[in-house]
Design a protein around this motif. Sequence first.
Motif, PDB file in Angstrom:
ATOM      1  N   GLY A  34      -2.448  -6.388 -11.926  1.00 37.28           N
ATOM      2  CA  GLY A  34      -0.937  -6.511 -11.953  1.00 37.28           C
ATOM      3  C   GLY A  34      -0.082  -5.421 -11.517  1.00 37.28           C
ATOM      4  N   THR A  35      -0.760  -4.560 -10.970  1.00 39.80           N
ATOM      5  CA  THR A  35      -0.085  -3.230 -10.537  1.00 39.80           C
ATOM      6  C   THR A  35       0.713  -3.434  -9.265  1.00 39.80           C
ATOM      7  OG1 THR A  35      -1.829  -1.833 -11.636  1.00 39.80           O
ATOM      8  CG2 THR A  35      -0.262  -0.548  -9.932  1.00 39.80           C
ATOM      9  N   VAL A  36       2.000  -3.081  -9.400  1.00 37.80           N
ATOM     10  CA  VAL A  36       2.661  -2.886  -7.988  1.00 37.80           C
ATOM     11  C   VAL A  36       2.762  -1.584  -7.613  1.00 37.80           C
ATOM     12  CG1 VAL A  36       5.114  -3.453  -6.991  1.00 37.80           C
ATOM     13  CG2 VAL A  36       4.087  -4.824  -8.895  1.00 37.80           C
ATOM     14  N   TYR A  37       2.081  -1.235  -6.402  1.00 40.29           N
ATOM     15  CA  TYR A  37       1.898   0.056  -5.887  1.00 40.29           C
ATOM     16  C   TYR A  37       3.265   0.809  -5.562  1.00 40.29           C
ATOM     17  CZ  TYR A  37      -3.237  -0.704  -5.941  1.00 40.29           C
ATOM     18  OH  TYR A  37      -4.223  -1.493  -6.366  1.00 40.29           O
ATOM     19  N   PRO A  38       3.420   1.631  -5.936  1.00 35.05           N
ATOM     20  CA  PRO A  38       4.802   2.490  -5.615  1.00 35.05           C
ATOM     21  C   PRO A  38       4.920   2.851  -4.132  1.00 35.05           C
ATOM     22  CG  PRO A  38       3.774   3.912  -7.050  1.00 35.05           C
ATOM     23  CD  PRO A  38       2.890   2.557  -6.806  1.00 35.05           C
ATOM     24  N   ARG A  39       5.814   3.151  -3.613  1.00 32.45           N
ATOM     25  CA  ARG A  39       5.997   3.540  -1.851  1.00 32.45           C
ATOM     26  C   ARG A  39       5.311   4.708  -1.781  1.00 32.45           C
ATOM     27  NH1 ARG A  39       9.701   2.121   1.896  1.00 32.45           N
ATOM     28  NH2 ARG A  39      10.744   1.156   0.246  1.00 32.45           N
TER      29      ARG A  39
END
Length: 229
Positions: A8-13
């Motif tokens: 569920g991780t949203v990868y940062p820019r």
Amino acid sequence: MTPNNPTGTVYPRKYLEDIGRTAIDHDLPILSDEAYEALVFDGAEHVSPMSIPSMRDNAIGLFSFSKTFAMTGWRLGYLCGPEEFIKRAGTIHNLVLAHVSSHIQIAGLRALQGWDRFSAPIVRELDERRRTLVDELNTLDGMSCKLPQGTFYVFPDFRDASPGLTSQELADRFLQAGVGSSPGTFFGSGGDGYQRLSYSKVGIPQIVEGVKRMKRVIAQHASAGPLEN
Ligand SMILES: Cc1ncc(COP(=O)(O)O)c(C=O)c1O
């Protein structure tokens, strides 16, 4: 893969830019699976590698209608990427599949035209389920589950809650109690001790009941007593 299945991780820019630099240095394409792009919470931003200027020429994005619009089973998705690549992919797609059924393409078009109208209520409902599931899980002894920022999964670490059981053994016991989960080892050896739990098809009462049953399984394991259904 961002948002990531199973964590569920949203990868940062910044993280994506680092991946992009490595790929460019080694002249590698980036295949970016963004099936969960719309399922982000708490103001998290989904960043597509294709939106990062330095990666635009070697990134290919994969998208699906299954998650954003709850159209799983309709088998509709799309690819974005450099023109030459898309042309060739189109030729292969044509030869292998011809095309997706026309009525499904029309439904997909309507879904895209009403993106916010269709996906916003889905995200709101999933957010409530996500919070309930994580709150309930955190009532288990030895459990510290973080709120994932994306997808419809949580990936809690059960090692302290059920010491001595592999992911598969614990998943089998959960199943006997009527709770389906995917053992963390499905996703690689690093997932041992974890379970992936999905809240895509369960309402709040089922989530509460499910965690109650998991609690019972864990208590029975702790006392090494016989299992009950
Ligand atoms: C990361 C990811 N990509 C793609 C898919 C496949 O989606 P589709 O239903 O379009 O085949 C899934 C399905 O679970 C997924 O988790």
